[in-house]
Structure formats: structure tokens, C-alpha cells
Design a protein around this motif. Structure first.
Motif, short mmCIF file in Angstrom:
data_model
loop_
_atom_site.label_atom_id
_atom_site.label_comp_id
_atom_site.label_asym_id
_atom_site.label_seq_id
_atom_site.Cartn_x
_atom_site.Cartn_y
_atom_site.Cartn_z
N VAL A 1 0.86 -1.18 0.00
CA VAL A 1 0.00 0.00 0.00
C VAL A 1 0.90 1.23 0.00
N SER A 2 0.60 2.18 -0.87
CA SER A 2 1.39 3.41 -0.92
C SER A 2 1.11 4.27 0.31
N PRO A 3 2.03 5.18 0.65
CA PRO A 3 1.80 6.06 1.80
C PRO A 3 0.52 6.89 1.64
N LEU A 4 0.26 7.37 0.42
CA LEU A 4 -0.95 8.17 0.21
C LEU A 4 -2.20 7.32 0.39
N GLN A 5 -2.15 6.06 -0.03
CA GLN A 5 -3.29 5.16 0.18
C GLN A 5 -3.51 4.92 1.67
N SER A 6 -2.42 4.76 2.43
CA SER A 6 -2.55 4.56 3.88
C SER A 6 -3.21 5.75 4.54
N ILE A 7 -2.79 6.94 4.15
CA ILE A 7 -3.36 8.16 4.72
C ILE A 7 -4.83 8.29 4.32
N ALA A 8 -5.12 8.08 3.06
CA ALA A 8 -6.50 8.17 2.58
C ALA A 8 -7.40 7.17 3.29
N HIS A 9 -6.92 5.94 3.43
CA HIS A 9 -7.70 4.89 4.09
C HIS A 9 -8.02 5.26 5.54
N ALA A 10 -7.09 5.94 6.20
CA ALA A 10 -7.28 6.30 7.61
C ALA A 10 -8.43 7.28 7.81
N ALA B 1 -13.57 7.27 5.89
CA ALA B 1 -14.91 7.08 6.45
C ALA B 1 -15.59 8.41 6.81
N ASP B 2 -14.78 9.42 7.13
CA ASP B 2 -15.34 10.69 7.61
C ASP B 2 -15.09 11.89 6.71
N PHE B 3 -14.21 11.73 5.72
CA PHE B 3 -13.81 12.88 4.92
C PHE B 3 -13.69 12.53 3.45
N SER B 4 -13.85 13.55 2.63
CA SER B 4 -13.44 13.48 1.24
C SER B 4 -11.96 13.85 1.25
N ILE B 5 -11.15 13.10 0.51
CA ILE B 5 -9.69 13.26 0.57
C ILE B 5 -9.15 13.70 -0.76
N THR C 1 0.09 18.33 -0.24
CA THR C 1 -0.86 18.86 0.72
C THR C 1 -2.05 17.92 0.78
N LEU C 2 -2.36 17.47 1.97
CA LEU C 2 -3.54 16.66 2.21
C LEU C 2 -4.68 17.60 2.55
N ILE C 3 -5.81 17.43 1.87
CA ILE C 3 -7.00 18.22 2.17
C ILE C 3 -8.12 17.26 2.53
N LEU C 4 -8.60 17.38 3.76
CA LEU C 4 -9.73 16.59 4.23
C LEU C 4 -10.93 17.52 4.30
N THR C 5 -12.03 17.12 3.68
CA THR C 5 -13.25 17.93 3.69
C THR C 5 -14.37 17.09 4.29
N ASP C 6 -15.00 17.63 5.34
CA ASP C 6 -16.10 16.88 5.96
C ASP C 6 -17.41 17.19 5.26
N LYS C 7 -18.48 16.57 5.71
CA LYS C 7 -19.79 16.73 5.05
C LYS C 7 -20.34 18.14 5.16
N ASN C 8 -19.81 18.94 6.11
CA ASN C 8 -20.24 20.33 6.26
C ASN C 8 -19.41 21.29 5.42
N GLY C 9 -18.40 20.75 4.74
CA GLY C 9 -17.55 21.58 3.91
C GLY C 9 -16.33 22.13 4.62
N SER C 10 -16.16 21.79 5.90
CA SER C 10 -14.98 22.24 6.63
C SER C 10 -13.75 21.52 6.10
N GLY D 1 -5.35 15.93 16.51
CA GLY D 1 -5.87 17.27 16.28
C GLY D 1 -7.38 17.29 16.12
N LEU D 2 -7.90 16.31 15.41
CA LEU D 2 -9.35 16.20 15.24
C LEU D 2 -10.02 15.92 16.58
#
Length: 106
Positions: free
Chosen positions: A3-12, A15-19, A31-40, A67-68
């Protein structure tokens, strides 16, 4: 198949974010951008050095989770969970002695 490092991060966080990952420079930082269902959005720069080391990838995941958890008011419980493997080795013998000496009074 590894599994690539980016796949590991995305998999983590999938469930809660668009990656999304954005390439920062030719040296390999993203740059990793996580966006939740509220757009944050949460943005985190991950260096090529971090991506090259599985232990550092896991540290990136753990620090983002921490942090979350802080933002959600659950920082202490996540900090305890992240440190349990190390604490088990040091604290377990002490807990056994404490439990034996305890008579239930405070």
C-alpha cells in the motif's frame, strides 16, 4: 501488493472525509486536504521525507487524528489510546501491585 503512503493516509480518513492530495513541489511534498460533510477543510503539508518512512506516515495519521480529537473535545482519551502500547510495558506491572494492595478505600 504494498500500500502506498498516500493510500494509507486516505484509508485512515475515508470514512469521515473526502480526501484530496495536491502536489506541492517536485521534491515530493503534498498537501492533504480533508473535507467533511459540512464543507470544513483541514489542510496538512506532508513532506517527501515523511512519505518515505512508514513510521512517519503513521505519525502523520496519528497527529491528524489527535488534532481532530482535540477539536471535538476528546484529546485526552485519544492521547491515552495512542500511548497505550508504550504505557502497557511500563505501567502494567505497577497496576498489578496497586490492585493487590488496594482494599477499595480512598
Amino acid at each position: 501488493m504494498a500500500v502506498s503512503p498516500l493510500q494509507s493516509i486516505a484509508h485512515a480518513f475515508e470514512a469521515d472525509f473526502s480526501i484530496n492530495f495536491l502536489i506541492e513541489n517536485l521534491e515530493g511534498s503534498v498537501t492533504l486536504i480533508l473535507t467533511d460533510k459540512n464543507g470544513s477543510k483541514i489542510r496538512r503539508i506532508i513532506t517527501a521525507e515523511q512519505l518515505a518512512d512508514p513510521a512517519k506516515v503513521q505519525r502523520v495519521i496519528d497527529t491528524i487524528r489527535f488534532g481532530l480529537a482535540i477539536d471535538a473535545g476528546q484529546g485526552i482519551s485519544v492521547m491515552k489510546a495512542l500511548s497505550e502500547p508504550a504505557n502497557d510495558q511500563v505501567v502494567a506491572p505497577l497496576l498489578g501491585r496497586h490492585d493487590e494492595a488496594s482494599d477499595g478505600t480512598a
